[in-house]
Write an enzyme that holds these catalytic residues in place. Structure first.
Site, PDB file in Angstrom:
ATOM      1  N   THR A 122       6.698  17.910  28.102  1.00  0.00           N
ATOM      2  CA  THR A 122       6.049  18.673  28.477  1.00  0.00           C
ATOM      3  C   THR A 122       5.123  17.740  29.361  1.00  0.00           C
ATOM      4  OG1 THR A 122       5.194  18.410  25.715  1.00  0.00           O
ATOM      5  CG2 THR A 122       2.961  18.990  27.194  1.00  0.00           C
ATOM      6  N   PHE A 156       8.060  23.476  20.689  1.00  0.00           N
ATOM      7  CA  PHE A 156       7.131  23.669  19.809  1.00  0.00           C
ATOM      8  C   PHE A 156       6.947  22.244  18.631  1.00  0.00           C
ATOM      9  CE2 PHE A 156       6.880  26.888  22.903  1.00  0.00           C
ATOM     10  CZ  PHE A 156       6.002  26.871  23.657  1.00  0.00           C
ATOM     11  N   GLN A 157       8.481  22.181  18.319  1.00  0.00           N
ATOM     12  CA  GLN A 157       8.251  21.902  16.971  1.00  0.00           C
ATOM     13  C   GLN A 157       7.781  20.542  16.594  1.00  0.00           C
ATOM     14  OE1 GLN A 157      11.865  19.731  17.380  1.00  0.00           O
ATOM     15  NE2 GLN A 157      11.328  17.830  18.326  1.00  0.00           N
ATOM     16  N   GLU A 159       6.507  17.266  14.379  1.00  0.00           N
ATOM     17  CA  GLU A 159       6.983  15.704  13.761  1.00  0.00           C
ATOM     18  C   GLU A 159       6.860  15.948  12.125  1.00  0.00           C
ATOM     19  OE1 GLU A 159       5.721  11.925  14.821  1.00  0.00           O
ATOM     20  OE2 GLU A 159       5.835  12.926  17.452  1.00  0.00           O
ATOM     21  N   GLY A 262     -10.880  17.467   8.197  1.00  0.00           N
ATOM     22  CA  GLY A 262     -11.393  15.896   8.202  1.00  0.00           C
ATOM     23  C   GLY A 262     -10.933  15.232   9.231  1.00  0.00           C
ATOM     24  N   GLY A 266      -4.315  13.316  15.344  1.00  0.00           N
ATOM     25  CA  GLY A 266      -3.414  12.231  15.558  1.00  0.00           C
ATOM     26  C   GLY A 266      -2.385  12.691  16.039  1.00  0.00           C
ATOM     27  N   CYS A 269       1.045  13.861  20.806  1.00  0.00           N
ATOM     28  CA  CYS A 269       1.233  14.905  21.718  1.00  0.00           C
ATOM     29  C   CYS A 269      -0.370  15.521  21.892  1.00  0.00           C
ATOM     30  CB  CYS A 269       1.667  15.860  21.036  1.00  0.00           C
ATOM     31  SG  CYS A 269       3.369  15.195  21.799  1.00  0.00           S
ATOM     32  N   LYS A 328       0.269  11.583  10.224  1.00  0.00           N
ATOM     33  CA  LYS A 328       0.332  12.694   8.990  1.00  0.00           C
ATOM     34  C   LYS A 328       1.490  12.725   8.274  1.00  0.00           C
ATOM     35  CE  LYS A 328       3.444  16.112  11.704  1.00  0.00           C
ATOM     36  NZ  LYS A 328       3.595  17.024  11.800  1.00  0.00           N
TER      37      LYS A 328
HETATM   38  N1  LIG Z   1       7.514  14.165  19.898  1.00  0.00           N
HETATM   39  C1  LIG Z   1       7.434  15.319  19.184  1.00  0.00           C
HETATM   40  O1  LIG Z   1       7.024  15.919  18.409  1.00  0.00           O
HETATM   41  C2  LIG Z   1       7.084  16.407  20.045  1.00  0.00           C
HETATM   42  C3  LIG Z   1       7.155  15.739  21.734  1.00  0.00           C
HETATM   43  N2  LIG Z   1       6.816  16.724  23.247  1.00  0.00           N
HETATM   44  C4  LIG Z   1       7.235  15.901  24.392  1.00  0.00           C
HETATM   45  O2  LIG Z   1       8.597  16.325  24.213  1.00  0.00           O
HETATM   46  C5  LIG Z   1       8.498  14.975  25.402  1.00  0.00           C
HETATM   47  C6  LIG Z   1       9.925  13.374  24.309  1.00  0.00           C
HETATM   48  O3  LIG Z   1       8.965  13.086  23.936  1.00  0.00           O
HETATM   49  P1  LIG Z   1       9.522  12.118  22.321  1.00  0.00           P
HETATM   50  O4  LIG Z   1      10.233  12.521  22.010  1.00  0.00           O
HETATM   51  O5  LIG Z   1       8.083  11.625  21.092  1.00  0.00           O
HETATM   52  O6  LIG Z   1       9.612  10.329  22.847  1.00  0.00           O
HETATM   53  P2  LIG Z   1       9.886   9.216  22.962  1.00  0.00           P
HETATM   54  O7  LIG Z   1       9.458   8.945  23.081  1.00  0.00           O
HETATM   55  O8  LIG Z   1      10.121   9.011  21.123  1.00  0.00           O
HETATM   56  O9  LIG Z   1      11.534   9.039  22.758  1.00  0.00           O
HETATM   57  C7  LIG Z   1      11.905   9.304  24.394  1.00  0.00           C
HETATM   58  C8  LIG Z   1      13.215   8.525  24.915  1.00  0.00           C
HETATM   59  O10 LIG Z   1      13.808   8.472  26.057  1.00  0.00           O
HETATM   60  C9  LIG Z   1      14.510   7.540  25.914  1.00  0.00           C
HETATM   61  N3  LIG Z   1      14.884   7.330  27.597  1.00  0.00           N
HETATM   62  C10 LIG Z   1      14.080   7.247  27.749  1.00  0.00           C
HETATM   63  N4  LIG Z   1      14.333   6.829  29.760  1.00  0.00           N
HETATM   64  C11 LIG Z   1      15.194   7.234  29.505  1.00  0.00           C
HETATM   65  C12 LIG Z   1      15.889   7.875  30.684  1.00  0.00           C
HETATM   66  N5  LIG Z   1      16.265   7.230  31.967  1.00  0.00           N
HETATM   67  N6  LIG Z   1      17.259   8.130  30.420  1.00  0.00           N
HETATM   68  C13 LIG Z   1      18.076   8.068  29.479  1.00  0.00           C
HETATM   69  N7  LIG Z   1      17.146   8.214  28.033  1.00  0.00           N
HETATM   70  C14 LIG Z   1      15.566   7.593  28.423  1.00  0.00           C
HETATM   71  C15 LIG Z   1      13.987   6.712  25.494  1.00  0.00           C
HETATM   72  O11 LIG Z   1      14.839   5.189  25.174  1.00  0.00           O
HETATM   73  C16 LIG Z   1      13.773   7.362  24.023  1.00  0.00           C
HETATM   74  O12 LIG Z   1      14.806   7.357  23.356  1.00  0.00           O
HETATM   75  C17 LIG Z   1       7.046  14.603  25.709  1.00  0.00           C
HETATM   76  O13 LIG Z   1       7.060  15.018  26.860  1.00  0.00           O
HETATM   77  C18 LIG Z   1       6.503  15.179  24.700  1.00  0.00           C
HETATM   78  O14 LIG Z   1       4.922  15.200  24.756  1.00  0.00           O
HETATM   79  C19 LIG Z   1       6.972  18.269  22.797  1.00  0.00           C
HETATM   80  C20 LIG Z   1       7.181  18.450  21.248  1.00  0.00           C
HETATM   81  C21 LIG Z   1       7.306  17.564  19.526  1.00  0.00           C
HETATM   82  O1  LIG Z   2       3.633  19.116  21.249  1.00  0.00           O
HETATM   83  C1  LIG Z   2       3.889  17.778  20.239  1.00  0.00           C
HETATM   84  O2  LIG Z   2       4.028  16.765  20.468  1.00  0.00           O
HETATM   85  C2  LIG Z   2       3.594  18.818  18.936  1.00  0.00           C
HETATM   86  O3  LIG Z   2       2.577  18.632  18.603  1.00  0.00           O
HETATM   87  C3  LIG Z   2       1.502  19.346  16.878  1.00  0.00           C
HETATM   88  O4  LIG Z   2       3.056  19.015  16.282  1.00  0.00           O
HETATM   89  P1  LIG Z   2       2.560  16.819  15.088  1.00  0.00           P
HETATM   90  O5  LIG Z   2       1.481  16.635  16.942  1.00  0.00           O
HETATM   91  O6  LIG Z   2       3.570  16.866  15.414  1.00  0.00           O
HETATM   92  O7  LIG Z   2       1.506  17.607  14.232  1.00  0.00           O
HETATM   93  P2  LIG Z   2       1.066  18.463  14.063  1.00  0.00           P
HETATM   94  O8  LIG Z   2       1.135  19.289  12.346  1.00  0.00           O
HETATM   95  O9  LIG Z   2       0.435  20.107  14.483  1.00  0.00           O
HETATM   96  O10 LIG Z   2      -0.869  17.754  13.657  1.00  0.00           O
HETATM   97  C4  LIG Z   2      -1.617  17.310  14.379  1.00  0.00           C
HETATM   98  C5  LIG Z   2      -2.452  16.324  13.805  1.00  0.00           C
HETATM   99  O11 LIG Z   2      -3.135  17.463  13.434  1.00  0.00           O
HETATM  100  C6  LIG Z   2      -4.258  16.983  12.063  1.00  0.00           C
HETATM  101  N1  LIG Z   2      -4.312  18.291  11.118  1.00  0.00           N
HETATM  102  C7  LIG Z   2      -3.360  19.401  11.367  1.00  0.00           C
HETATM  103  C8  LIG Z   2      -3.792  20.045  10.385  1.00  0.00           C
HETATM  104  C9  LIG Z   2      -4.676  20.592  10.516  1.00  0.00           C
HETATM  105  O12 LIG Z   2      -5.632  21.665   9.509  1.00  0.00           O
HETATM  106  N2  LIG Z   2      -6.370  20.252  10.126  1.00  0.00           N
HETATM  107  C10 LIG Z   2      -5.663  18.628  10.850  1.00  0.00           C
HETATM  108  O13 LIG Z   2      -6.727  17.100  11.163  1.00  0.00           O
HETATM  109  C11 LIG Z   2      -2.807  16.487  11.840  1.00  0.00           C
HETATM  110  O14 LIG Z   2      -3.184  15.363  10.260  1.00  0.00           O
HETATM  111  C12 LIG Z   2      -2.383  15.238  12.848  1.00  0.00           C
HETATM  112  O15 LIG Z   2      -2.965  14.141  12.579  1.00  0.00           O
HETATM  113  C13 LIG Z   2       2.296  20.680  17.478  1.00  0.00           C
HETATM  114  O16 LIG Z   2       1.936  20.710  16.410  1.00  0.00           O
HETATM  115  C14 LIG Z   2       4.036  21.105  17.748  1.00  0.00           C
HETATM  116  O17 LIG Z   2       3.333  22.529  18.291  1.00  0.00           O
HETATM  117  C15 LIG Z   2       3.678  20.177  19.419  1.00  0.00           C
HETATM  118  O18 LIG Z   2       4.957  20.817  19.543  1.00  0.00           O
END
Ligand SMILES: NC(=O)C1=CN([C@@H]2O[C@H](COP(=O)(O)OP(=O)(O)OC[C@H]3O[C@@H](n4cnc5c(N)ncnc54)[C@H](O)[C@@H]3O)[C@@H](O)[C@H]2O)C=CC1
Ligand SMILES: O=C(O)[C@H]1O[C@H](OP(=O)(O)OP(=O)(O)OC[C@H]2O[C@@H](n3ccc(=O)[nH]c3=O)[C@H](O)[C@@H]2O)[C@H](O)[C@@H](O)[C@@H]1O
Length: 432
Positions: A122, A156-157, A159, A262, A266, A269, A328
């Site tokens: 992102t 858009f997944q 966690e 509530g 958090g 993202c 969460k």
């Molecule tokens: N966590 C989520 O559910 C979501 C995250 N995003 C976005 O995706 C991006 C990644 O987020 P996360 O997966 O949560 O990050 P993360 O912090 O969990 O993982 C990042 C990984 O990149 C590795 N890394 C760092 N520098 C590197 C390099 N130079 N070469 C290869 N690997 C390297 C780290 O060792 C780590 O394993 C962010 O921009 C976030 O906003 C988007 C949607 C959902």
């Molecule tokens: O960019 C990202 O990392 C992701 O951020 C969120 O996903 P995520 O943070 O995994 O979790 P959510 O299920 O969206 O919940 C986020 C927070 O909102 C809170 N929440 C959610 C829904 C609700 O009705 N009330 C509420 O307090 C949850 O407890 C949690 O703390 C988005 O839903 C994803 O689409 C996006 O890809």
């Protein structure tokens, strides 16, 4: 198709495993030896339902991991799933992203033939065009739009449901500069996922794709803040905000999802993305007043929980239980967890804090708050406590019952509408 994924964290590891499951040959590249070893052993580097099964099936076969960026030369395209954290002032910190893109560019310097770099991380609008594409050109010695190209394909997944969300998206966004080779590579990449399903594919520009991701997250965070604001008002009138939410959710224009009020939102993202967009808007000359308020309401919710507790007990020197540490349910991630503000508020009040979470979230929390006592069950946390604050809506908290009878003073402040109100406990819902 041969695919490389740079960064194997929450997004990268699930995306890599899912693409392998869809039939592609995937190489996951990460700088962390431990992450690479775990992936090659078929073990997930993070807690994510469905991921262990996919990794144990495909690791060593269609999925392999390495610390060598050079491996991406043998692939058709590279997905970038590197972290984009916040700086102190909330603005996006691109340093990890730029270091990773530099690694990719240097590897591409020795590749013949077209290669597509796909930004999954992102990033604020304009980042790919103004920062990442020039960096790729500089380090690879190739021209973007000619020998190499860059596309934006936000993820858009969520966690806890990352695998299911990735495999069943409500849309797929392809942000390109219109290069047909890039679009057809993206289409080939996602073809096994789409199959004959009618998943909308949004073909747009790179800046638009970057903005769509922020708009999606910030809209959802705002929706929760609006229901929290309404919930706080409901509480003042003795109205159950969940009944109100259920009714308004029936209006298609509002929709039923994300109306659980509530202790607030958090995660890794929502907080960083709202902050990054606010900072980017300001630097572009726009004051995002509504988004400031969205964050303000969110930060107030944990304080309101503590004030409700204050109304029932002076907790100085007394044991208080915090139930739930992950931001969460379904994850062990404590990034942006509301539990941090709750713990800090209790510490300010001089309480003896005892905390429980069903996952390894407690281990991560211990690094930040070593003075908190971390226990192995909710029952253990509640025993002898003068108050309990429910911060995460883990299913197992809904089943708690006689465990409350072991409290010294059974005051339960529910921040997630998960505990059943009953005689014998002093129950306070945050917004109901
Ligand atoms: N966590 C989520 O559910 C979501 C995250 N995003 C976005 O995706 C991006 C990644 O987020 P996360 O997966 O949560 O990050 P993360 O912090 O969990 O993982 C990042 C990984 O990149 C590795 N890394 C760092 N520098 C590197 C390099 N130079 N070469 C290869 N690997 C390297 C780290 O060792 C780590 O394993 C962010 O921009 C976030 O906003 C988007 C949607 C959902
Ligand atoms: O960019 C990202 O990392 C992701 O951020 C969120 O996903 P995520 O943070 O995994 O979790 P959510 O299920 O969206 O919940 C986020 C927070 O909102 C809170 N929440 C959610 C829904 C609700 O009705 N009330 C509420 O307090 C949850 O407890 C949690 O703390 C988005 O839903 C994803 O689409 C996006 O890809």
């Amino acid at each position: 198709m041969n695919v490389s994924v740079v960064g194997s964290g929450y997004v990268g590891s699930s995306v890599a495993a899912c693409f392998a499951d869809l039939g592609h040959d995937v190489v996951a590249i990460d700088i962390d030896d431990g992450v690479v070893e775990r992936l090659n052993a078929g073990e997930p580097p993070i807690h994510e339902p469905g991921l262990p099964e996919l990794l144990s099936e495909h690791a060593g076969d269609r999925l392999r991991a390495t610390t060598e960026h050079a491996a991406l030369r043998d692939t058709d395209l590279t997905m970038v799933a590197l972290p984009t954290p916040s700086r102190e002032d909330g603005s996006i910190d691109l340093s990890i992203m730029e270091a990773g893109v530099r690694d990719i560019g240097e590897a591409l310097a020795e590749k013949d033939g077209f290669h597509l770099v796909v930004i999954k991380s992102t990033v604020v609008p304009g980042t790919t065009d103004e920062r990442l594409a020039p960096l790729l050109e500089e380090t690879s010695g190739r021209t973007v739009g000619e020998e190499i190209d860059v596309a934006v394909n936000p993820e858009f997944q969520r966690e806890g449901t990352a695998v299911e969300d990735f495999l069943n998206p409500d849309k797929i966004v392809f942000g390109t500069a219109g290069d047909e080779r890039s679009l057809s590579l993206l289409e080939e990449l996602y073809a096994p996922l789409v199959g004959d399903r009618e998943i909308p594919i949004v073909r747009t520009g790179r800046r638009e794709a970057e903005m769509i991701k922020y708009a999606n997250n910030v809209f959802l965070a705002s929706k929760v803040s609006i229901i929290n604001e309404l919930g706080n008002i409901c509480k003042g009138f003795g109205v159950d905000s969940y009944e109100v939410a259920e009714a308004i959710g029936l209006d298609d224009r509002i929709g039923a999802a994300f109306l659980r009020s509530g202790v607030g939102w958090g995660g890794s993202c929502f907080p960083k993305d709202t902050d990054a967009l606010r900072a980017a808007a300001r630097s572009a000359g726009y004051e995002p007043e509504l988004l400031d308020a969205v964050v303000g309401v969110n930060d107030r919710q944990p304080r309101r929980m503590l004030e409700l507790l204050d109304g029932h007990a002076d907790v100085a020197g007394k044991r208080v239980a915090v139930l739930g540490l992950a931001f969460k349910p379904g994850t062990d991630d404590i990034r942006g967890s509301r539990a941090k503000l709750v713990i800090e508020g209790l510490a300010e009040r001089g309480a003896e804090i005892v905390a429980y979470d069903p996952t390894t979230a407690a281990e991560h929390m211990r690094d930040l708050y070593p003075d908190v006592e971390y226990v192995d069950s909710a029952a253990e946390a509640l025993a002898g406590a003068h108050g309990a604050l429910v911060v995460t809506d883990w299913d197992e908290f809904a089943a708690l019952d006689e465990e409350f009878d072991a409290m010294a003073d059974p005051v339960v402040i529910d921040g997630r509408r998960i505990v059943e109100r009953r005689d014998g406990i002093t129950y306070e819902g945050l917004t109901w």
